[in-house]
Write an enzyme that holds these catalytic residues in place. Structure first.
Site, PDB file in Angstrom:
ATOM      1  N   ARG A 107       0.849  -1.201   0.000  1.00  0.00           N
ATOM      2  CA  ARG A 107       0.000   0.000   0.000  1.00  0.00           C
ATOM      3  C   ARG A 107       0.889   1.257   0.000  1.00  0.00           C
ATOM      4  O   ARG A 107       0.640   2.215  -0.730  1.00  0.00           O
ATOM      5  CB  ARG A 107      -0.922  -0.007   1.230  1.00  0.00           C
ATOM      6  CG  ARG A 107      -2.059  -1.002   1.113  1.00  0.00           C
ATOM      7  CD  ARG A 107      -3.080  -0.806   2.224  1.00  0.00           C
ATOM      8  NE  ARG A 107      -2.672  -1.341   3.505  1.00  0.00           N
ATOM      9  CZ  ARG A 107      -3.015  -2.542   3.965  1.00  0.00           C
ATOM     10  NH1 ARG A 107      -3.773  -3.352   3.246  1.00  0.00           N
ATOM     11  NH2 ARG A 107      -2.602  -2.947   5.153  1.00  0.00           N
ATOM     12  N   PHE A 129     -10.769  -5.587  -5.799  1.00  0.00           N
ATOM     13  CA  PHE A 129     -10.706  -6.406  -4.578  1.00  0.00           C
ATOM     14  C   PHE A 129     -10.197  -5.500  -3.445  1.00  0.00           C
ATOM     15  O   PHE A 129      -9.171  -5.747  -2.832  1.00  0.00           O
ATOM     16  CB  PHE A 129      -9.800  -7.628  -4.741  1.00  0.00           C
ATOM     17  CG  PHE A 129     -10.181  -8.533  -5.885  1.00  0.00           C
ATOM     18  CD1 PHE A 129     -11.168  -9.498  -5.717  1.00  0.00           C
ATOM     19  CD2 PHE A 129      -9.569  -8.417  -7.126  1.00  0.00           C
ATOM     20  CE1 PHE A 129     -11.527 -10.340  -6.774  1.00  0.00           C
ATOM     21  CE2 PHE A 129      -9.926  -9.253  -8.184  1.00  0.00           C
ATOM     22  CZ  PHE A 129     -10.896 -10.219  -8.006  1.00  0.00           C
ATOM     23  N   ASP A 169     -15.325  -3.886  -4.877  1.00  0.00           N
ATOM     24  CA  ASP A 169     -15.318  -5.124  -4.068  1.00  0.00           C
ATOM     25  C   ASP A 169     -16.707  -5.757  -4.130  1.00  0.00           C
ATOM     26  O   ASP A 169     -17.694  -5.088  -4.432  1.00  0.00           O
ATOM     27  CB  ASP A 169     -14.948  -4.821  -2.612  1.00  0.00           C
ATOM     28  CG  ASP A 169     -14.408  -6.048  -1.885  1.00  0.00           C
ATOM     29  OD1 ASP A 169     -13.171  -6.236  -1.863  1.00  0.00           O
ATOM     30  OD2 ASP A 169     -15.223  -6.829  -1.353  1.00  0.00           O
ATOM     31  N   SER A 170     -16.763  -7.048  -3.785  1.00  0.00           N
ATOM     32  CA  SER A 170     -18.067  -7.730  -3.805  1.00  0.00           C
ATOM     33  C   SER A 170     -18.768  -7.657  -2.451  1.00  0.00           C
ATOM     34  O   SER A 170     -19.914  -8.049  -2.321  1.00  0.00           O
ATOM     35  CB  SER A 170     -17.878  -9.200  -4.194  1.00  0.00           C
ATOM     36  OG  SER A 170     -17.039  -9.827  -3.252  1.00  0.00           O
ATOM     37  N   ALA A 207     -15.729  -8.816  -9.592  1.00  0.00           N
ATOM     38  CA  ALA A 207     -14.604  -8.219 -10.314  1.00  0.00           C
ATOM     39  C   ALA A 207     -14.342  -8.921 -11.641  1.00  0.00           C
ATOM     40  O   ALA A 207     -13.896  -8.293 -12.602  1.00  0.00           O
ATOM     41  CB  ALA A 207     -13.350  -8.261  -9.447  1.00  0.00           C
ATOM     42  N   ASP A 261      -5.992  -7.519  -6.189  1.00  0.00           N
ATOM     43  CA  ASP A 261      -5.616  -8.244  -4.961  1.00  0.00           C
ATOM     44  C   ASP A 261      -6.722  -9.219  -4.567  1.00  0.00           C
ATOM     45  O   ASP A 261      -7.384  -9.056  -3.536  1.00  0.00           O
ATOM     46  CB  ASP A 261      -5.360  -7.219  -3.834  1.00  0.00           C
ATOM     47  CG  ASP A 261      -4.812  -7.874  -2.577  1.00  0.00           C
ATOM     48  OD1 ASP A 261      -4.303  -9.004  -2.662  1.00  0.00           O
ATOM     49  OD2 ASP A 261      -4.888  -7.241  -1.505  1.00  0.00           O
ATOM     50  N   CYS A 263      -2.455 -14.476  -3.114  1.00  0.00           N
ATOM     51  CA  CYS A 263      -2.197 -14.885  -1.726  1.00  0.00           C
ATOM     52  C   CYS A 263      -2.453 -16.378  -1.554  1.00  0.00           C
ATOM     53  O   CYS A 263      -2.679 -16.857  -0.457  1.00  0.00           O
ATOM     54  CB  CYS A 263      -3.035 -14.061  -0.749  1.00  0.00           C
ATOM     55  SG  CYS A 263      -4.802 -14.225  -1.004  1.00  0.00           S
TER      56      CYS A 263
END
Ligand code: SAH
Length: 391
Positions: free
Chosen positions: A209, A225, A247-248, A277, A294, A334
């Protein structure tokens, strides 16, 4: 205490400091082999090797804590947690008060995660062995970090594999308020410790970030995301001209809006959009100067890797198609099961299919408070590439 004797030749990883012993490596067990507790591990010639905590219900039978003959008790946990805390206090600036205080194997405490959010700590006890020492760990943490309260978020797949139910609630001190206000590199964020994803905030992305802020000036940015808007806040702080926060999750976006407000960015250009997304990246016509991708882990187990690489390829392909000439993509995975070289190959495939020529500007990964044991490379899950598209 149980004595666990390994099969011939199976002592090598133990001698190399790897903390896991699977049941297949074990020849025989002396003592009550149905008990969760401290175990000493020996090679097939009865040489003492290491000490750990074992769980007869798990295929991952023993997690090793020490290669010395020291007691595993409250003072042991206190020493290890103190080493972990001192490192964070030395390394993190005064303008950051939220960090991972203990990163499991990366702090030589397998099965224990402790995240600190200002005056509160959130603990995750992932193994039956750690569960046994919960009171000792809570006492040690209270003494070392003096939090107002310690909250537990022991949930998820690893607990199930250990034969444990979820356990969520206040362990000691005051229950956390609905939202905690934390500071990260001087930026403020509201965190929901009880219901937020992970333990409330993606602390592992702090460095990336901060890196994004250095790239943001005058750029139009898509934060895909976005969760609670971490990258968006840094983007505005770095001088972005527009930021779309996507974002969802509705609760995540509600917090993202509050976080933008809290940092004084309400009057800036940009929308918060809720949706999928994958569909969004395919459908939009707008192009951006910088996109952050992300996504959550797309491979939860090794068998998911093929499907996951398809997902990552799709996201990266469509993100690259929506970059202006000279635009940048910060792309992450990730998924612990997706190795960095395979991730890079997937992104390469996406660049070829998108018809873009792309350079790697920087490799990205966990922040400094998420150390990975050199003896346990499996602990490395987050990888990222900062890319620049030529034209
Ligand atoms: N970059 C964030 C962390 C992202 S975590 C930060 O720095 O804080 C992954 C996010 O993806 C979560 O917020 C989750 O709600 C969201 N998500 C999961 N599936 C999604 C989908 N199909 N479309 C959009 N967002 C999704």
């Amino acid at each position: 205490m149980q004595h666990i004797y390994l099969k011939p030749t199976r002592e090598r990883p133990v001698n190399n400091g790897h903390p896991w012993i699977f049941s297949g490596a074990i020849e025989r067990i002396e003592g009550d082999d149905q008990r969760v507790g401290v175990a000493d591990v020996f090679d097939s010639k009865k040489n003492w090797l290491a000490r750990g905590l074992c769980n007869p219900k798990s295929q991952l039978r023993v997690r090793l804590f020490t290669w010395q003959k020291e007691a595993i008790d409250q003072s042991f946990f206190s020493r290890r947690l103190s080493q972990a805390l001192v490192f964070r206090e030395q390394q993190l600036a005064g303008s950051t008060n939220a960090y991972r205080l203990c990163n499991g194997e990366g702090d030589f405490l397998p099965g224990l995660i402790v995240d600190r959010y200002a005056d509160y700590c959130v603990c995750q006890f992932f193994t039956a062995g750690m569960e046994l020492f919960k009171d000792d760990i809570v006492a040690a943490l209270s003494a070392l970090a003096s939090p107002k309260g310690i909250f537990e978020r022991s949930e998820g797949r690893v607990r199930e594999e250990e034969g444990l139910e979820s356990s969520v609630g206040t362990l000691i001190g005051e229950p956390p308020p609905e939202f905690i206000s934390i500071e990260e590199n001087g930026h403020k964020f509201l965190v929901d410790l009880r219901r937020g994803q992970k333990t409330g905030f993606f602390l592992d992305q702090r460095d990336s970030r901060a890196f994004l802020a250095t790239l943001a000036r005058d750029r139009s940015i898509l934060n895909c995301f976005a969760y609670t808007g971490g990258f968006s806040v840094y983007a505005f702080a770095g001088g972005a001209k527009e930021v779309v926060t996507f974002d969802s999750s509705h609760p995540a976006l509600e917090l993202a809006e509050k976080n933008l407000e809290l940092n004084g960015f309400t009057d800036r250009t940009g929308e918060l959009i809720k949706g999928d997304a994958f569909a969004y990246l395919k459908e939009i016509e707008q192009k951006f100067d910088l996109i952050v991708l992300d996504p959550p882990s797309l491979a939860h187990k090794r068998a998911d890797i093929d499907a996951a690489t398809g997902g990552y390829k799709f996201l990266n392909l469509h993100a690259l198609k929506h970059l202006n000439p000279g635009g940048m993509l910060l792309t992450f995975s990730c998924s612990q099961h997706l190795p960095v070289d395979l991730f890079q190959k997937v992104v390469f495939g996406a660049a070829v299919d998108a018809g873009r020529k792309v350079t790697i500007v920087r490799r990205l990964g966990h922040s400094i408070d998420h150390p990975v044991s050199l003896h346990h490379p499996e602990g490395e899950y987050l990888k990222g590439l900062a890319l620049r598209a030529l034209d």
